[in-house]
Motif scaffolding. Structure first.
Motif, PDB file in Angstrom:
ATOM      1  N   ASP A 148      -0.933 -13.195  -2.334  1.00 55.03           N
ATOM      2  CA  ASP A 148       0.468 -13.423  -2.720  1.00 55.03           C
ATOM      3  C   ASP A 148       1.235 -12.110  -2.825  1.00 55.03           C
ATOM      4  O   ASP A 148       2.402 -12.029  -2.442  1.00 55.03           O
ATOM      5  CB  ASP A 148       0.547 -14.141  -4.078  1.00 55.03           C
ATOM      6  N   VAL A 149       0.580 -11.088  -3.370  1.00 52.74           N
ATOM      7  CA  VAL A 149       1.207  -9.784  -3.571  1.00 52.74           C
ATOM      8  C   VAL A 149       0.253  -8.714  -3.022  1.00 52.74           C
ATOM      9  O   VAL A 149      -0.525  -8.119  -3.763  1.00 52.74           O
ATOM     10  CB  VAL A 149       1.493  -9.519  -5.073  1.00 52.74           C
ATOM     11  N   PRO A 150       0.282  -8.482  -1.709  1.00 53.83           N
ATOM     12  CA  PRO A 150      -0.649  -7.493  -1.147  1.00 53.83           C
ATOM     13  C   PRO A 150      -0.302  -6.071  -1.552  1.00 53.83           C
ATOM     14  O   PRO A 150       0.869  -5.737  -1.741  1.00 53.83           O
ATOM     15  CB  PRO A 150      -0.503  -7.680   0.359  1.00 53.83           C
ATOM     16  N   GLU A 151      -1.330  -5.273  -1.680  1.00 56.64           N
ATOM     17  CA  GLU A 151      -1.154  -3.847  -1.976  1.00 56.64           C
ATOM     18  C   GLU A 151      -0.605  -3.147  -0.741  1.00 56.64           C
ATOM     19  O   GLU A 151      -1.151  -3.277   0.347  1.00 56.64           O
ATOM     20  CB  GLU A 151      -2.504  -3.232  -2.349  1.00 56.64           C
ATOM     21  N   VAL A 152       0.472  -2.410  -0.917  1.00 53.49           N
ATOM     22  CA  VAL A 152       1.007  -1.516   0.111  1.00 53.49           C
ATOM     23  C   VAL A 152       1.439  -0.265  -0.635  1.00 53.49           C
ATOM     24  O   VAL A 152       2.449  -0.263  -1.335  1.00 53.49           O
ATOM     25  CB  VAL A 152       2.205  -2.126   0.875  1.00 53.49           C
ATOM     26  N   ILE A 153       0.644   0.800  -0.519  1.00 47.58           N
ATOM     27  CA  ILE A 153       0.916   2.052  -1.224  1.00 47.58           C
ATOM     28  C   ILE A 153       0.976   3.170  -0.195  1.00 47.58           C
ATOM     29  O   ILE A 153       0.036   3.362   0.569  1.00 47.58           O
ATOM     30  CB  ILE A 153      -0.188   2.354  -2.267  1.00 47.58           C
ATOM     31  N   ALA A 154       2.080   3.906  -0.170  1.00 48.90           N
ATOM     32  CA  ALA A 154       2.276   4.970   0.809  1.00 48.90           C
ATOM     33  C   ALA A 154       2.182   6.344   0.152  1.00 48.90           C
ATOM     34  O   ALA A 154       2.728   6.557  -0.926  1.00 48.90           O
ATOM     35  CB  ALA A 154       3.638   4.815   1.484  1.00 48.90           C
ATOM     36  N   LEU A 155       1.503   7.247   0.834  1.00 50.63           N
ATOM     37  CA  LEU A 155       1.388   8.646   0.407  1.00 50.63           C
ATOM     38  C   LEU A 155       1.890   9.534   1.545  1.00 50.63           C
ATOM     39  O   LEU A 155       1.605   9.254   2.715  1.00 50.63           O
ATOM     40  CB  LEU A 155      -0.071   8.996   0.098  1.00 50.63           C
ATOM     41  N   PRO A 156       2.601  10.610   1.233  1.00 46.89           N
ATOM     42  CA  PRO A 156       3.128  11.466   2.303  1.00 46.89           C
ATOM     43  C   PRO A 156       2.032  12.296   2.965  1.00 46.89           C
ATOM     44  O   PRO A 156       1.066  12.697   2.326  1.00 46.89           O
ATOM     45  CB  PRO A 156       4.110  12.379   1.560  1.00 46.89           C
ATOM     46  N   ILE A 157       2.204  12.530   4.233  1.00 42.86           N
ATOM     47  CA  ILE A 157       1.371  13.505   4.956  1.00 42.86           C
ATOM     48  C   ILE A 157       2.202  14.778   4.979  1.00 42.86           C
ATOM     49  O   ILE A 157       3.286  14.804   5.573  1.00 42.86           O
ATOM     50  CB  ILE A 157       1.041  13.026   6.385  1.00 42.86           C
ATOM     51  N   ILE A 158       1.729  15.815   4.318  1.00 45.42           N
ATOM     52  CA  ILE A 158       2.524  17.041   4.211  1.00 45.42           C
ATOM     53  C   ILE A 158       2.172  18.071   5.280  1.00 45.42           C
ATOM     54  O   ILE A 158       2.801  19.113   5.364  1.00 45.42           O
ATOM     55  CB  ILE A 158       2.433  17.663   2.803  1.00 45.42           C
ATOM     56  N   GLY A 159       1.187  17.789   6.092  1.00 42.73           N
ATOM     57  CA  GLY A 159       0.797  18.693   7.165  1.00 42.73           C
ATOM     58  C   GLY A 159      -0.477  18.203   7.802  1.00 42.73           C
ATOM     59  O   GLY A 159      -1.032  17.184   7.406  1.00 42.73           O
ATOM     60  N   GLY A 160      -0.925  18.917   8.813  1.00 48.38           N
ATOM     61  CA  GLY A 160      -2.151  18.559   9.500  1.00 48.38           C
ATOM     62  C   GLY A 160      -2.173  19.113  10.901  1.00 48.38           C
ATOM     63  O   GLY A 160      -1.363  19.973  11.266  1.00 48.38           O
ATOM     64  N   SER A 161      -3.055  18.600  11.703  1.00 49.19           N
ATOM     65  CA  SER A 161      -3.191  19.027  13.087  1.00 49.19           C
ATOM     66  C   SER A 161      -1.926  18.668  13.861  1.00 49.19           C
ATOM     67  O   SER A 161      -1.565  17.491  13.945  1.00 49.19           O
ATOM     68  CB  SER A 161      -4.399  18.331  13.724  1.00 49.19           C
ATOM     69  N   PRO A 162      -1.239  19.643  14.418  1.00 48.61           N
ATOM     70  CA  PRO A 162      -0.017  19.340  15.180  1.00 48.61           C
ATOM     71  C   PRO A 162      -0.274  18.342  16.317  1.00 48.61           C
ATOM     72  O   PRO A 162       0.546  17.462  16.559  1.00 48.61           O
ATOM     73  CB  PRO A 162       0.434  20.695  15.728  1.00 48.61           C
ATOM     74  N   GLN A 163      -1.426  18.467  16.971  1.00 47.58           N
ATOM     75  CA  GLN A 163      -1.730  17.558  18.069  1.00 47.58           C
ATOM     76  C   GLN A 163      -1.914  16.128  17.567  1.00 47.58           C
ATOM     77  O   GLN A 163      -1.453  15.176  18.191  1.00 47.58           O
ATOM     78  CB  GLN A 163      -3.000  18.003  18.818  1.00 47.58           C
ATOM     79  N   TYR A 164      -2.576  15.955  16.426  1.00 46.81           N
ATOM     80  CA  TYR A 164      -2.769  14.615  15.869  1.00 46.81           C
ATOM     81  C   TYR A 164      -1.429  14.029  15.427  1.00 46.81           C
ATOM     82  O   TYR A 164      -1.132  12.863  15.695  1.00 46.81           O
ATOM     83  CB  TYR A 164      -3.747  14.647  14.682  1.00 46.81           C
ATOM     84  N   LEU A 165      -0.617  14.827  14.755  1.00 45.67           N
ATOM     85  CA  LEU A 165       0.675  14.344  14.279  1.00 45.67           C
ATOM     86  C   LEU A 165       1.610  14.002  15.443  1.00 45.67           C
ATOM     87  O   LEU A 165       2.399  13.052  15.357  1.00 45.67           O
ATOM     88  CB  LEU A 165       1.311  15.367  13.340  1.00 45.67           C
ATOM     89  N   GLU A 166       1.512  14.750  16.533  1.00 48.73           N
ATOM     90  CA  GLU A 166       2.294  14.417  17.726  1.00 48.73           C
ATOM     91  C   GLU A 166       1.792  13.107  18.329  1.00 48.73           C
ATOM     92  O   GLU A 166       2.590  12.259  18.751  1.00 48.73           O
ATOM     93  CB  GLU A 166       2.218  15.547  18.750  1.00 48.73           C
ATOM     94  N   TRP A 167       0.463  12.919  18.373  1.00 45.46           N
ATOM     95  CA  TRP A 167      -0.106  11.664  18.868  1.00 45.46           C
ATOM     96  C   TRP A 167       0.346  10.491  17.995  1.00 45.46           C
ATOM     97  O   TRP A 167       0.701   9.433  18.513  1.00 45.46           O
ATOM     98  CB  TRP A 167      -1.646  11.751  18.893  1.00 45.46           C
TER      99      TRP A 167
END
Length: 174
Positions: A148-167
């Motif tokens: 009835d009330v599914p969990e949806v919790i978002a956390l920011p990505i503040i950095g990482g592999s540029p290639q992964y983030l571009e993908w």
């Protein structure tokens, strides 16, 4: 099975399966207050850690610094079993609401619902997507989830592999 509450603490039966530092966090303050703001990592997200200039390694993956990426998030969604997790994960990726969904087995959720403390085995979806897609992703989860009330919790990505983030950017819809 009891329906799910949107804010649920989870304790893994196999702590090594949890992501990074979250595996060593204590959820006792959350269980006492019932408030996500009491979780230890929330204080970290609000601390100097997020406002300090990143070192060269993080700066290379900083999303503002790279025009080939977009502000991105990690979203947690719990599901009752593997079949439900695979079905929901597949529909999320097919609709290009996320670039990738990990299904983490062996999660045990302890939560209060309708005045009763419940303990249920679950699976955790770890969803990587654009920040701008959170409203559409949330609606998709609500429409395709059996709770009835599914969990949806978002956390920011503040950095990482540029290639992964571009993908991630290229694998999701605008």
């Amino acid at each position: 099975m009891a329906t799910s509450l949107c804010c649920r603490a989870f304790v893994s039966s196999a702590p090594s399966q949890l992501v990074g530092a979250f595996s060593s966090l204590s959820f006792s303050s959350y269980l006492t207050t019932g408030c996500a703001h009491s979780l230890p990592f929330v204080r970290l997200l609000r601390s100097d850690f997020c406002t300090r200039k990143p070192d060269k390694t993080v700066r290379a993956g900083n999303m503002e610094a790279n025009s080939n990426t977009v502000p991105s998030i990690v979203v947690y969604v719990t599901v009752p079993n593997r079949e439900a997790g695979r079905k929901l994960a597949g529909s999320i990726v097919k609709e290009k609401l996320a670039a990738c969904v990990n299904i983490l087995p062996g999660v045990e959720s302890v939560y209060e619902w309708e005045g009763k403390i419940n303990t249920d085995p679950e699976e955790l979806l770890i969803i990587k997507t654009r920040q701008s897609l959170l409203p559409a992703l949330t609606e998709h989860v609500k429409a395709n989830h059996e709770y009835d009330v599914p969990e949806v919790i978002a956390l920011p990505i503040i950095g990482g592999s540029p290639q992964y983030l571009e993908w991630l950017k290229n694998s999701t819809r605008d």
